[in-house]
Design a protein around this motif. Structure first.
Motif, PDB file in Angstrom:
ATOM      1  N   ILE A 153       0.912  -1.042   0.171  1.00 42.56           N
ATOM      2  CA  ILE A 153       0.094  -0.014  -0.078  1.00 42.56           C
ATOM      3  C   ILE A 153       0.810   1.168   0.048  1.00 42.56           C
ATOM      4  CG2 ILE A 153      -1.694   1.322   1.283  1.00 42.56           C
ATOM      5  CD1 ILE A 153      -2.681  -1.262   2.458  1.00 42.56           C
ATOM      6  N   GLY A 154       1.878   1.486   0.895  1.00 42.49           N
ATOM      7  CA  GLY A 154       2.727   2.477   0.770  1.00 42.49           C
ATOM      8  C   GLY A 154       3.437   2.468  -0.371  1.00 42.49           C
ATOM      9  N   ARG A 155       3.923   1.526  -0.961  1.00 44.21           N
ATOM     10  CA  ARG A 155       4.528   1.805  -2.255  1.00 44.21           C
ATOM     11  C   ARG A 155       3.553   2.339  -3.310  1.00 44.21           C
ATOM     12  NH1 ARG A 155       8.262  -3.042  -4.414  1.00 44.21           N
ATOM     13  NH2 ARG A 155       9.234  -2.607  -2.084  1.00 44.21           N
ATOM     14  N   ALA A 156       2.288   1.682  -3.233  1.00 41.64           N
ATOM     15  CA  ALA A 156       1.557   2.329  -4.318  1.00 41.64           C
ATOM     16  C   ALA A 156       1.232   3.504  -4.034  1.00 41.64           C
ATOM     17  CB  ALA A 156       0.020   1.354  -4.029  1.00 41.64           C
ATOM     18  N   LEU A 157       1.071   4.261  -2.893  1.00 36.50           N
ATOM     19  CA  LEU A 157       0.687   5.502  -2.543  1.00 36.50           C
ATOM     20  C   LEU A 157       1.880   6.464  -3.213  1.00 36.50           C
ATOM     21  CD1 LEU A 157      -1.271   5.293   0.573  1.00 36.50           C
ATOM     22  CD2 LEU A 157      -2.276   5.702  -1.543  1.00 36.50           C
ATOM     23  N   LEU A 158       2.959   6.002  -2.655  1.00 39.51           N
ATOM     24  CA  LEU A 158       4.152   6.690  -3.206  1.00 39.51           C
ATOM     25  C   LEU A 158       4.307   6.725  -4.760  1.00 39.51           C
ATOM     26  CD1 LEU A 158       7.026   5.442  -0.544  1.00 39.51           C
ATOM     27  CD2 LEU A 158       6.047   7.980  -0.864  1.00 39.51           C
ATOM     28  N   ASP A 159       3.977   5.679  -5.216  1.00 43.91           N
ATOM     29  CA  ASP A 159       4.322   5.658  -6.725  1.00 43.91           C
ATOM     30  C   ASP A 159       2.996   6.603  -7.406  1.00 43.91           C
ATOM     31  OD1 ASP A 159       5.571   4.627  -9.056  1.00 43.91           O
ATOM     32  OD2 ASP A 159       3.602   3.484  -9.572  1.00 43.91           O
ATOM     33  N   VAL A 160       1.771   6.552  -6.809  1.00 41.57           N
ATOM     34  CA  VAL A 160       0.739   7.534  -7.450  1.00 41.57           C
ATOM     35  C   VAL A 160       1.286   8.898  -7.138  1.00 41.57           C
ATOM     36  CG1 VAL A 160      -1.493   8.367  -6.886  1.00 41.57           C
ATOM     37  CG2 VAL A 160      -1.041   6.057  -6.871  1.00 41.57           C
ATOM     38  N   PRO A 169       8.196   4.757 -12.557  1.00 38.88           N
ATOM     39  CA  PRO A 169       7.197   3.787 -11.852  1.00 38.88           C
ATOM     40  C   PRO A 169       8.104   3.193 -10.660  1.00 38.88           C
ATOM     41  CG  PRO A 169       6.548   3.886 -14.074  1.00 38.88           C
ATOM     42  CD  PRO A 169       7.989   4.648 -14.072  1.00 38.88           C
ATOM     43  N   ARG A 170       7.482   2.999  -9.556  1.00 35.72           N
ATOM     44  CA  ARG A 170       7.861   2.127  -8.626  1.00 35.72           C
ATOM     45  C   ARG A 170       7.619   0.652  -9.105  1.00 35.72           C
ATOM     46  NH1 ARG A 170       9.867   4.391  -3.458  1.00 35.72           N
ATOM     47  NH2 ARG A 170       9.656   6.774  -3.601  1.00 35.72           N
ATOM     48  N   LEU A 171       8.019  -0.229  -9.321  1.00 37.79           N
ATOM     49  CA  LEU A 171       7.425  -1.413  -9.726  1.00 37.79           C
ATOM     50  C   LEU A 171       7.530  -2.545  -8.583  1.00 37.79           C
ATOM     51  CD1 LEU A 171       9.688  -2.017 -12.920  1.00 37.79           C
ATOM     52  CD2 LEU A 171       7.463  -0.661 -12.754  1.00 37.79           C
ATOM     53  N   VAL A 172       6.489  -3.449  -8.699  1.00 35.82           N
ATOM     54  CA  VAL A 172       6.184  -4.574  -7.724  1.00 35.82           C
ATOM     55  C   VAL A 172       6.392  -5.839  -8.539  1.00 35.82           C
ATOM     56  CG1 VAL A 172       5.428  -3.278  -6.038  1.00 35.82           C
ATOM     57  CG2 VAL A 172       3.736  -4.193  -7.754  1.00 35.82           C
ATOM     58  N   ASP A 173       6.634  -6.972  -8.340  1.00 31.85           N
ATOM     59  CA  ASP A 173       6.496  -8.295  -8.753  1.00 31.85           C
ATOM     60  C   ASP A 173       5.018  -8.759  -8.979  1.00 31.85           C
ATOM     61  OD1 ASP A 173       9.321  -8.400  -9.055  1.00 31.85           O
ATOM     62  OD2 ASP A 173       9.476  -9.799  -7.227  1.00 31.85           O
ATOM     63  N   LEU A 174       4.710  -9.258 -10.066  1.00 34.02           N
ATOM     64  CA  LEU A 174       3.405  -9.861 -10.312  1.00 34.02           C
ATOM     65  C   LEU A 174       2.756 -10.834  -9.385  1.00 34.02           C
ATOM     66  CD1 LEU A 174       3.010 -10.039 -14.069  1.00 34.02           C
ATOM     67  CD2 LEU A 174       2.661  -8.136 -12.885  1.00 34.02           C
ATOM     68  N   ALA A 175       3.657 -11.674  -8.923  1.00 37.57           N
ATOM     69  CA  ALA A 175       3.495 -12.710  -7.737  1.00 37.57           C
ATOM     70  C   ALA A 175       4.727 -12.986  -7.142  1.00 37.57           C
ATOM     71  CB  ALA A 175       3.087 -13.784  -8.446  1.00 37.57           C
ATOM     72  N   GLY A 176       4.565 -13.354  -5.670  1.00 41.50           N
ATOM     73  CA  GLY A 176       5.636 -13.779  -4.861  1.00 41.50           C
ATOM     74  C   GLY A 176       5.223 -14.342  -3.651  1.00 41.50           C
ATOM     75  N   PRO A 177       6.005 -14.954  -2.968  1.00 36.13           N
ATOM     76  CA  PRO A 177       5.585 -15.804  -1.676  1.00 36.13           C
ATOM     77  C   PRO A 177       4.978 -14.696  -0.683  1.00 36.13           C
ATOM     78  CG  PRO A 177       8.083 -15.955  -1.880  1.00 36.13           C
ATOM     79  CD  PRO A 177       7.473 -15.319  -3.208  1.00 36.13           C
ATOM     80  N   ARG A 212       1.611   1.900  -8.844  1.00 39.62           N
ATOM     81  CA  ARG A 212       0.424   2.663  -9.047  1.00 39.62           C
ATOM     82  C   ARG A 212      -0.562   2.075  -9.600  1.00 39.62           C
ATOM     83  NH1 ARG A 212       3.015   6.873 -12.880  1.00 39.62           N
ATOM     84  NH2 ARG A 212       4.967   6.471 -11.521  1.00 39.62           N
ATOM     85  N   SER A 213      -0.535   0.899 -10.270  1.00 38.46           N
ATOM     86  CA  SER A 213      -1.571   0.100 -11.174  1.00 38.46           C
ATOM     87  C   SER A 213      -2.657  -0.544  -9.832  1.00 38.46           C
ATOM     88  CB  SER A 213      -1.162  -0.844 -11.900  1.00 38.46           C
ATOM     89  OG  SER A 213      -0.151   0.011 -12.691  1.00 38.46           O
ATOM     90  N   VAL A 214      -2.053  -0.883  -8.927  1.00 35.27           N
ATOM     91  CA  VAL A 214      -2.888  -1.832  -8.017  1.00 35.27           C
ATOM     92  C   VAL A 214      -4.062  -1.187  -7.494  1.00 35.27           C
ATOM     93  CG1 VAL A 214      -2.571  -2.891  -5.554  1.00 35.27           C
ATOM     94  CG2 VAL A 214      -0.483  -2.695  -7.194  1.00 35.27           C
ATOM     95  N   LEU A 215      -4.339   0.131  -7.003  1.00 35.70           N
ATOM     96  CA  LEU A 215      -5.330   0.738  -6.461  1.00 35.70           C
ATOM     97  C   LEU A 215      -6.662   0.474  -7.347  1.00 35.70           C
ATOM     98  CD1 LEU A 215      -4.049   3.434  -4.186  1.00 35.70           C
ATOM     99  CD2 LEU A 215      -4.670   1.046  -3.453  1.00 35.70           C
ATOM    100  N   PRO A 216      -6.345   1.159  -8.620  1.00 32.28           N
ATOM    101  CA  PRO A 216      -7.439   1.005  -9.531  1.00 32.28           C
ATOM    102  C   PRO A 216      -8.065  -0.544  -9.877  1.00 32.28           C
ATOM    103  CG  PRO A 216      -6.028   2.495 -10.556  1.00 32.28           C
ATOM    104  CD  PRO A 216      -5.431   1.756  -9.197  1.00 32.28           C
ATOM    105  N   ALA A 217      -6.909  -1.520  -9.765  1.00 33.99           N
ATOM    106  CA  ALA A 217      -7.407  -2.850 -10.126  1.00 33.99           C
ATOM    107  C   ALA A 217      -8.415  -3.237  -8.658  1.00 33.99           C
ATOM    108  CB  ALA A 217      -6.170  -3.648 -10.126  1.00 33.99           C
ATOM    109  N   VAL A 218      -7.898  -3.028  -7.746  1.00 33.45           N
ATOM    110  CA  VAL A 218      -8.562  -3.587  -6.150  1.00 33.45           C
ATOM    111  C   VAL A 218      -9.965  -2.998  -6.046  1.00 33.45           C
ATOM    112  CG1 VAL A 218      -8.698  -3.027  -3.886  1.00 33.45           C
ATOM    113  CG2 VAL A 218      -6.355  -3.509  -5.135  1.00 33.45           C
ATOM    114  N   PHE A 219     -10.231  -1.820  -7.116  1.00 32.13           N
ATOM    115  CA  PHE A 219     -11.743  -1.511  -6.853  1.00 32.13           C
ATOM    116  C   PHE A 219     -12.531  -1.753  -7.868  1.00 32.13           C
ATOM    117  CE2 PHE A 219      -9.379   1.211  -3.554  1.00 32.13           C
ATOM    118  CZ  PHE A 219     -10.166   0.914  -2.602  1.00 32.13           C
ATOM    119  N   TYR A 220     -12.031  -2.175  -9.017  1.00 29.99           N
ATOM    120  CA  TYR A 220     -12.560  -2.519 -10.301  1.00 29.99           C
ATOM    121  C   TYR A 220     -13.675  -3.786  -9.959  1.00 29.99           C
ATOM    122  CZ  TYR A 220     -13.590  -3.534 -15.100  1.00 29.99           C
ATOM    123  OH  TYR A 220     -13.808  -3.606 -16.248  1.00 29.99           O
TER     124      TYR A 220
END
Length: 300
Positions: A153-160, A169-177, A212-220
């Motif tokens: 969440i913090g990285r998403a807000l900073l990236d926005v 952009p601040r990137l995050v992996d698509l998947a991880g443990p 920054r792509s995470v939040l719009p996807a969460v609420f879609y």
């Protein structure tokens, strides 16, 4: 045989593979939210093309071979706009008389929304679709540690904020443990890399997305469009899907007037693995029924 083509979406050139067909039907396809066209569509596109369908498999803007910047930024509204442009372009391809749309995971949800719009689409396939972002996110959080969830969440807000300032952009992996910062930590999401790109078959696929792509996807939540579908929709539902969930999709299908549902055992990627033959057979039957134009022989 396939050829490289491109079309324009809001001034951005989107790259695509065009597989010419013979039966008048064309299937427009794309990969997942941040999955490029080759790992996301090749196995299905090749079989659709072998059955006589044209295929247009494209990359969303900012991903793969498509133009657009900043790179790896996935915005729901932009990707939907790319889909509308792709559908319009598909109708101009030689020999195309009817168009279907196909996608999986989050773009599988796009399929439900696009099917409700007046785009001249004859059929739609939503495979392992995420149709309810809030519900799926709540479930996926079970596989996150509290610390990794806060960091995401913090990285998403900073990236926005960084996006507003024009920063990369601040990137995050698509998947991880569990415990790592990633778009998804679900068990089946962690299988995606090897299933979609076995042996690193597609080394150019960058398996990350802008935070920054995470939040719009969460609420879609495209399930709300299901009652308004203008064309038949085939919902392919994986019974043990931990990344998109079966229950919201089945609920959406129950509100779709022209719905067909195929339930298969297995996880999010079962249509690519254990259930592949059954899924392809059902999808081809569905496409043939709704896309292939029957021609009555002319009287002599």
């Amino acid at each position: 045989m396939r050829e490289k083509v491109s079309f324009t979406s809001a001034g951005v050139a989107c790259a695509a593979w065009h597989y010419p067909g013979t039966n008048g039907g064309c299937v427009v396809m794309t990969g997942g939210f941040a999955v490029t066209k080759e790992p996301g569509t090749d196995r299905f596109a090749e079989q659709f093309a072998a059955a006589g369908f044209s295929v247009l498999a494209f990359d969303h803007r900012n991903f793969g071979e498509s133009a657009g910047a900043p790179r790896q930024v996935a915005q729901v509204r932009d990707q939907l706009e790319d889909w509308r442009a792709a559908i319009a372009y598909a109708k101009t391809l030689p020999g195309v008389e009817r168009v279907a749309i196909w996608a999986f995971s989050l773009p599988g949800g796009y399929i439900v929304q696009l099917a409700s719009e007046d785009l001249g689409v004859s059929a739609a396939i939503a495979q392992s679709a995420n149709v309810d972002g809030p519900t799926v996110t709540r479930h996926a959080s079970r596989y996150q540690s509290p610390g990794s969830a806060l960091r995401l969440i913090g990285r998403a807000l900073l990236d926005v904020a960084g996006g507003w300032l024009g920063r990369p952009p601040r990137l995050v992996d698509l998947a991880g443990p569990t415990g790592t910062v990633a778009l998804l930590n679900t068990p089946d999401a962690q299988l995606g890399s090897e299933i979609l790109s076995p042996g690193n078959r597609y080394p150019d696929w960058q398996q990350s997305v802008a935070a920054r792509s995470v939040l719009p996807a969460v609420f879609y939540r495209p399930a709300k469009y299901a009652p308004h579908a203008r064309c038949p929709i085939l919902y392919v539902v994986c019974q043990d899907d931990k990344s998109a969930l079966a229950a919201p999709t089945l609920k959406a299908a129950a509100t779709t007037s022209k719905a067909q549902v195929l339930q298969v055992p297995g996880n999010h990627y079962a249509p690519f693995t254990t259930a592949h033959e059954q899924v392809v057979e059902t999808e081809l039957s569905f496409l043939s029924r709704h896309l292939v134009v029957s021609r009555t022989p002319q009287a002599r």
